[in-house]
Each structure stands twice: as structure tokens, then as C-alpha cells.
Design a protein around this motif. Structure first.
Motif, mmCIF file in Angstrom:
data_model
loop_
_atom_site.group_PDB
_atom_site.id
_atom_site.type_symbol
_atom_site.label_atom_id
_atom_site.label_comp_id
_atom_site.label_asym_id
_atom_site.label_seq_id
_atom_site.Cartn_x
_atom_site.Cartn_y
_atom_site.Cartn_z
ATOM 1 N N ASP A 39 11.512 31.611 47.171
ATOM 2 C CA ASP A 39 10.123 32.077 47.098
ATOM 3 C C ASP A 39 9.430 31.893 48.451
ATOM 4 O O ASP A 39 8.772 32.811 48.964
ATOM 5 C CB ASP A 39 9.408 31.293 45.998
ATOM 6 N N SER A 67 11.960 31.801 32.443
ATOM 7 C CA SER A 67 10.585 31.407 32.128
ATOM 8 C C SER A 67 10.221 30.113 32.842
ATOM 9 O O SER A 67 9.070 29.914 33.258
ATOM 10 C CB SER A 67 10.395 31.260 30.619
ATOM 11 N N ALA A 70 9.825 31.039 36.569
ATOM 12 C CA ALA A 70 8.571 31.744 36.830
ATOM 13 C C ALA A 70 7.428 30.782 37.126
ATOM 14 O O ALA A 70 6.521 31.095 37.903
ATOM 15 C CB ALA A 70 8.208 32.628 35.642
ATOM 16 N N GLN A 71 7.468 29.602 36.507
ATOM 17 C CA GLN A 71 6.396 28.622 36.710
ATOM 18 C C GLN A 71 6.544 27.848 38.014
ATOM 19 O O GLN A 71 5.611 27.172 38.451
ATOM 20 C CB GLN A 71 6.356 27.647 35.531
ATOM 21 N N ARG A 77 10.202 37.826 42.554
ATOM 22 C CA ARG A 77 10.415 38.550 41.314
ATOM 23 C C ARG A 77 11.665 37.996 40.638
ATOM 24 O O ARG A 77 12.472 37.308 41.257
ATOM 25 C CB ARG A 77 10.518 40.055 41.584
ATOM 26 N N LEU A 78 11.848 38.292 39.362
ATOM 27 C CA LEU A 78 12.935 37.643 38.627
ATOM 28 C C LEU A 78 13.366 38.489 37.432
ATOM 29 O O LEU A 78 12.584 39.294 36.931
ATOM 30 C CB LEU A 78 12.477 36.256 38.159
ATOM 31 N N ASP A 101 7.388 38.973 31.214
ATOM 32 C CA ASP A 101 6.628 39.729 32.196
ATOM 33 C C ASP A 101 5.220 39.150 32.347
ATOM 34 O O ASP A 101 4.690 39.041 33.457
ATOM 35 C CB ASP A 101 6.560 41.204 31.780
ATOM 36 N N SER A 104 5.294 35.594 34.054
ATOM 37 C CA SER A 104 5.556 35.663 35.489
ATOM 38 C C SER A 104 4.463 36.397 36.251
ATOM 39 O O SER A 104 4.563 36.574 37.471
ATOM 40 C CB SER A 104 6.899 36.357 35.742
ATOM 41 N N ARG A 107 6.110 39.956 37.354
ATOM 42 C CA ARG A 107 7.175 39.910 38.367
ATOM 43 C C ARG A 107 8.559 40.195 37.786
ATOM 44 O O ARG A 107 9.571 39.991 38.460
ATOM 45 C CB ARG A 107 7.194 38.539 39.037
ATOM 46 N N LEU A 108 8.628 40.702 36.572
ATOM 47 C CA LEU A 108 9.912 40.859 35.894
ATOM 48 C C LEU A 108 10.663 42.100 36.361
ATOM 49 O O LEU A 108 10.084 43.173 36.531
ATOM 50 C CB LEU A 108 9.692 40.943 34.382
#
Length: 344
Positions: A39, A67, A70-71, A77-78, A101, A104, A107-108
Motif C-alpha cells: 500500500d 476483509s 482492507a482494514q 485495491r484487492l 466492496d 474496502s 477498492r474491490l
């Protein structure tokens, strides 16, 4: 060759989450540390595979792992590459995609597929004969669900009657789609549905897929205006010397290969004919690229241009590679390669 290769490339991460020989919880923690670094360093996306009942994949529920990721990230993006739709009810798959989605912040990246190894599906009662038609129905339902409204579908495997879709994706009209393929015939589906491609193999073979994909997109009015990504996967290790990189990568590839072969050997079936069975063969086949920053940069540029690819999927953590080795490679790619090849 350069007329179809953009002057700038995108750089992403691919991960099997294959067993590294250590505690599972520690491996998850290390991957999250790596994700934070990706990141910060400006990589485009983190893609994780889905495998079952094998050390080749410690992420059998990729959306659950993502998930958490994402945090811990803000720009990266992921997404799954790929989500095995044969193992989901498509309505459940859609709802998980919506949740991820939103979690995030939009960013999915959604990779879908039916799975490359029938044995894994068989453990869940999905036969090899049923898998193609089941996947076809599930993918149709998923794509229709992303349009919103009410969902109805009548097929051989699934029947849905006026299902109210109370969730929608954060990204509209839908998150970017991906498929993983080495087959030119899959290019038509990807082009028609505006999907991106992820490919692994020698650059010359991937060029055939990339050319077919672009040809189909050129005749398809519904493919969308955004330039698609044609991804080329490479396992990469960068060190101060070629010998240091070779030593690290050779040990890691041996561990990765053992995990890959686990289900094949357990069930006494032959491994795929294109699987490099030694580290030297992996280098020869272009799967692995190792060495100093300058040497790796030139090899990767040659591969991208020959393949007609504009997205490099970097597999930087595999086998028993130490965390600091993966971090070193990621940092070198950012400082020595991204700028030189041009980041999208």
C-alpha cells in the motif's frame, strides 16, 4: 510490438498464500505486514488465490482474508483471483462481493473462475462433468445481480424467483472483473464482459491470448471504454547479487512446488505438463525472475513487451521466503523498476 503495449505499466501483487512452513497465524500476520508495505509503495492491487484442502493455499476463504487486509490498507485495491464460483451459491457470492466492496471503500477487483483442479471441487461434491455448466450459470447470475433490482433465473443448477437485491456494490455499475486464463478461446468471454485478464506462462504464449483478447474487444461494443489490464504473472526475487537472489528463490520455489504437487501426489495423478519441476526450469520457462534490480528490470520489460501485457502481477511471497526478503523485493521494484518502466 510496442504499438499495443502502453508506455506505462501497472504493478500488482498475486499471492497463493501457500504454506511457508511456519505457524498459520504468523503467516497471516506477515502477509498483512506485506500488504501494508504494498500500500505504501504504490502497488495497484493485491490478488489472492482460492484453494482448498491443500498447503498450496492457506486462504480457502479469500474474501474473509481480504476483509482484514482492507482494514490495514488505504489505496491498495484487492480481490480474489479467482473466486471459485462452483463452490458458492451465486446469490451468496454476490452478497459477499457487495460487503467487501463497501468494507474496502470501493477498492474491490472481482476475479471469478471454475477452478483449475477438479479434485478440489470434488471434495465438495462438485463433479468434473457438472463444473462447466454450473460455473456458466453461476457467472451469469452474478453478473446479472450486479445490475440490481430483482433477480430471477431458471437453470439446471440454480433457480431464483424474484429475489429482492437489497445490497448493491459500492462501485457502479460494478467492480472490475477478472478471469485467469492461458487460452485464447476464453478471450471472447472476457472481452464481451469487460473483464481483465491474468495470465501465466512464457511470454510468447501469452501474446496469443492478449492478441485474441484485444481483437474481440475491438469488435464488441459493450466492452466499455476503460483500457483493460492484461496481466502477466511472475515470481520475483531481487537481492544485492544474482547469487543471493538465486539462493533465496531456489529454496522458496522448492517449498512452493512441494505444496503445489501435494494433491497430485496424494491422488497419484500427473502434474500439469507446463509445471516447471525444478527451479532452473522455472527460470527457463520465465515463471521465475531473479537477480539484481537492473537484471530483473530488463527481463521483466522484455517479458511484458513480448507478451503484449500492461500489468505485471508480482508474486513476491512464496514458499519459505523470509518476510524481509519479500519486503526487499517489493521496495526494489518500487524504487528501481516502477519509475523506469512507468507506473500507470
Amino acid at each position: 510490438m510496442k504499438d499495443v503495449v502502453p508506455s506505462k505499466f501497472a504493478f500488482g501483487i498475486f499471492d497463493h498464500l501457500d504454506e511457508d512452513g511456519r505457524d498459520t497465524a504468523r503467516q497471516y500476520a506477515d502477509r498483512l505486514v506485506l500488504a501494508e508495505a504494498y500500500d505504501r509503495l504504490g502497488f495497484y492491487a493485491y490478488h489472492v488465490a482460492e484453494h482448498h484442502c491443500t498447503p498450496h493455499g492457506r486462504g480457502p476463504s479469500p474474501n474473509l482474508f481480504l476483509s482484514s487486509l482492507a482494514q490495514r490498507t488505504r489505496q491498495l485495491r484487492l480481490g480474489p483471483l479467482v473466486m471459485l464460483l462452483n463452490l458458492y451459491h451465486p446469490l451468496r457470492a454476490f452478497e459477499e462481493i457487495c460487503m467487501l466492496d463497501h468494507l474496502s471503500g470501493g477498492r474491490l477487483e472481482v476475479g471469478i473462475g471454475r477452478g483449475s483442479l477438479p479434485l478440489e471441487l470434488g471434495y465438495f461434491g462438485i463433479t468434473a462433468d457438472a463444473a462447466p455448466s454450473r460455473y456458466q450459470e453461476a457467472s451469469e447470475i452474478l453478473i446479472n445481480a450486479m445490475k440490481g433490482g430483482t433477480l430471477s433465473y431458471h437453470g439446471h443448477h440454480f433457480e431464483l424467483n424474484s429475489v429482492p437485491l437489497t445490497l448493491t456494490t459500492h462501485q457502479r455499475p460494478k467492480p472490475p472483473l477478472w478471469i485467469a486464463t492461458n487460452r485464447p478461446e476464453s478471450a471472447a468471454w472476457a472481452a464481451a464482459n469487460g473483464a481483465n485478464l491474468a495470465c501465466v506462462g512464457p511470454s510468447s504464449a501469452i501474446r496469443t491470448v492478449a492478441d485474441a483478447f484485444r481483437a474481440h474487444r475491438g469488435t464488441n461494443g459493450d466492452a466499455g471504454d476503460q483500457t483493460p489490464l492484461v496481466g502477466l504473472l511472475r515470481m520475483i526475487v531481487i537481492a544485492r547479487s544474482n547469487s543471493d537472489a538465486y539462493t533465496l528463490a531456489a529454496s522458496a520455489y522448492t517449498q512452493w512446488l512441494k505444496s503445489f504437487k501435494f494433491l497430485y501426489e496424494l491422488n497419484a495423478i500427473p502434474t500439469p505438463p507446463n509445471l516447471p519441476l525444478t527451479f532452473d526450469a522455472a527460470i527457463e520457462s520465465e515463471l521465475c525472475v531473479v537477480g539484481t534490480p537492473d537484471a530483473v528490470k530488463q527481463s521483466l520489460l522484455n517479458h511484458l513487451e513480448e507478451a503484449g501485457a500492461n500489468y505485471l502481477l508480482c508474486q513476491l511471497a512464496f514458499g519459505n521466503l523470509p518476510l524481509d526478503a519479500s519486503l526487499c523485493t517489493a521496495t526494489a521494484i518500487q524504487s528501481e523498476i516502477m519509475g523506469g518502466l512507468g507506473q500507470r
